[in-house]
Every structure is written in C-alpha cells, then in structure tokens.
Design an enzyme around this catalytic site. Structure first.
Site, PDB file in Angstrom:
ATOM      1  CE  LYS A  30       4.386 -12.969 -21.260  1.00  0.00           C
ATOM      2  NZ  LYS A  30       3.222 -12.085 -21.326  1.00  0.00           N
ATOM      3  CG  ASP A  32      -0.309  -7.109 -18.215  1.00  0.00           C
ATOM      4  OD1 ASP A  32      -0.854  -7.762 -19.120  1.00  0.00           O
ATOM      5  OD2 ASP A  32      -0.837  -6.907 -17.114  1.00  0.00           O
ATOM      6  CD  GLU A 177       2.572 -10.575 -18.215  1.00  0.00           C
ATOM      7  OE1 GLU A 177       1.792 -11.489 -18.510  1.00  0.00           O
ATOM      8  OE2 GLU A 177       2.798  -9.603 -18.942  1.00  0.00           O
TER       9      GLU A 177
END
Length: 332
Positions: A30, A32, A177
């Site tokens: 994931k 950011d 993240e």
C-alpha cells in the site's frame, strides 16, 4: 486517439483473506502518495488525472517522458505518484510540496528539480485501443508487466501471489503503510469501492496527554468534537495533533465531564498550537490512540481514540511516542 475516462477502482478496508483462500489473492504494498490514472494517447503525450478526475499533468513535469516509453501504443494505466525519502520509502510530507501545482508550471518545474517524484504503476485499464476493464486482475497484470515500464521516474513493482501473512509482516518490518489484497479473478470496477480489493493499514498505538479540546457542532453541541493531544518531552508537553473519532455517545459524554472538571485558562502546550476556538485543560488525562504514522514534526496521522488510560499518569506516557524514528504513511 481519444481515450476513455476511467475513474479509479478503490479498495475496501479489511483484513487478510482466510488462509484457505490465500492463493486466490495477489498482494501489493500500500503506497502513501497521490492516486493517478495516466492517459497515454500513443503520440508521446501524457495526461495525468487525480482520483477526482482533475488534470494534474503540469504538477509532475518529470513524468512527461513516460509518453515516449509507450510511443505508438495508446494506454490507460493506474498508479500512484510518490515522493521518496533517503531510504527509498514513500514520504507524504515530501509529496505535499509537489501537489497542488498543476496551475503553476514554473513552480512545479523548480520543485521537480528539488524533489522528483516516482510513479508506481499497478494496473492496465486500456491498451492499444482495447478496454482491459472486463479482464481479470491476473490478465490485466500480465499485460502491464509485458510493457516492462521501468524508467527513471516510474516502475512496475512485482505483486506477490499468496503468502499474505508474510507480505503483511514484511510491510510492518520495513515501516511501510500497509498492504492491498487483490482477488486474482476480479474485474476492474471503475469508481467503485470494491471488496475485490482489500486494504490493510498498519496502525500503531500510543499513549498521549490531553491538553485541550474543540467544541463539537450540531448534535455534538456542548460536547468535544475533538481533543488536542501531546507528548511529554523533557518535561514539556509538545503538541501531537487532534483526535476527533473513536468515541461512542456515552464515552463522549463522559469525556466532556472530565474535560470540564480539568478546565484551565492556560494552554499547556509548548509552543501553543494554532487552533481557533480551542479550550484548554490541565494536562492530567491520558488516552490511548491508534494512528498510521507520525510526521517528522511529531504529529499523528489519522489518529483514532481507543480509550482513557486511568492507570497512567502523563509522566508514564512520556516515552511512548519518542521510541523509534518517526515514519510517514495514504491512496488506493
């Protein structure tokens, strides 16, 4: 050629798929950054659109050369624009200095020289004039990887099939993240927050000292809409941000009673935060919050209230946020 406008597919917050289904999912880090859909008409040009559909091409001039990498092949690609720190990790604070410059090309060009961005590509939505939206994730991913788009300002990171627990553990170990889980047989659902994509954010917890609050509005009139929290460092309370979610109605009422009892005319934070309408309290209440990351300035990102810690004093919480380096942590 005219390319179809395709709003990006969004992920639903959740947990890892059941172990028995692990092999039916792909796992991606994931990121950011800022979600973008890249439109390449095949003539060397590039148009970048934000999740809202806004044209943000001019904000990232270094990505214009992506068009030459696919000259002659019209394509619509899904990805995320990142700014990387010295360790090669996405740093949203750095990216904020690049965002919002779509209408200031000269400033964007100067910032590009100071803080270049990197586009991570993770899906192909159209290729050679053919829509790939009806294809499965596995098929779309295969078409994307065949393009071999790895250049000075863009890349196509590998996705891991299966081994979700190990993938999630790795993101935690490296201070990333979180993880996005994508079902292998899922089609692309434009503009939809789908259960076929699941995002897992690595949250951390911390004990913080309450130093003030902001009055709520509407049905929260007379109750705290948010509390202002901090951490003790060398005997000084440093502001760490505001927390406005996580309470039940009963918990909010009880918190209001405790805040009124601790009311003070003096701001306990050094330096005082710029919070219009803030009401200060004696810094004696300690609460536990969950948060995604900390900024370099020590502010909590995306904090959520967990509970009061009546068993702790402000001094007990002093070391909690100072252990370990701050991290930065954001778009699918």
């Amino acid at each position: 050629m005219t390319l179809p406008l395709i709003p990006p597919m969004l992920a639903t917050p959740g947990t890892l798929p059941p172990a028995a289904q692990d092999g039916r999912w792909a796992y991606e880090t994931k990121q950011d950054g800022q979600r973008v859909v890249a439109y390449l008409a095949g003539d060397g040009g590039v148009v970048l659109r934000a999740r809202s559909g806004e044209d943000i091409t001019a904000a990232y001039p270094e990505l214009q050369s992506l068009g030459a990498a696919l000259a002659g092949t019209p394509a619509v690609l899904d990805g995320e624009v990142l700014a990387l720190d010295q360790q090669g990790r996405a740093d949203f604070q750095l990216l904020q200095g690049r965002m919002g410059l779509a209408h200031s090309p000269a400033r964007a060009a100067r910032r590009a020289g100071q803080t270049p961005v990197h586009l991570v590509l993770f899906d192909a939505l159209s290729l050679g004039g053919r829509s790939l939206v009806p294809l499965t994730y596995t098929q779309r991913r295969g078409r994307l990887e065949e393009l071999a788009l790895n250049g000075p300002f863009w890349s196509t990171p590998a996705a891991l099939v299966g081994h979700g627990e190990q993938a999630l553990a790795a993101t935690r170990e490296h201070g990333l993240e979180g993880l996005v889980c994508k079902r292998l047989d899922s089609v692309y659902e434009p503009g939809t927050r789908s259960r076929s994509w699941i995002k897992i954010r690595n949250l951390r917890t911390a004990d913080v000292v309450v130093g003030g609050w902001l009055p709520g509005r509407g049905r929260l009139d007379g109750l705290p809409g948010a509390v202002l929290v901090g951490r003790l460092a060398a005997g000084v309370l440093r502001y760490a941000g505001s927390v406005g979610t996580g309470w039940s109605d009963a918990e909010r009422v009880e918190l209001a009673r405790l805040l009124r009892a601790a009311a003070s005319d003096v701001c306990p934070f050094t330096p005082a935060p710029r919070q219009a309408g803030a009401r200060w309290v004696l810094p004696r209440l300690v609460g536990e919050v969950a948060f995604s990351t900390r900024t370099r300035a020590g502010l909590l990102r995306q904090p959520v209230w967990h509970r009061l810690r009546g068993d702790l004093t402000p001094e007990d919480s002093a070391a909690d946020l100072t252990d370990g380096p701050p991290e930065t942590g954001g778009g699918v």
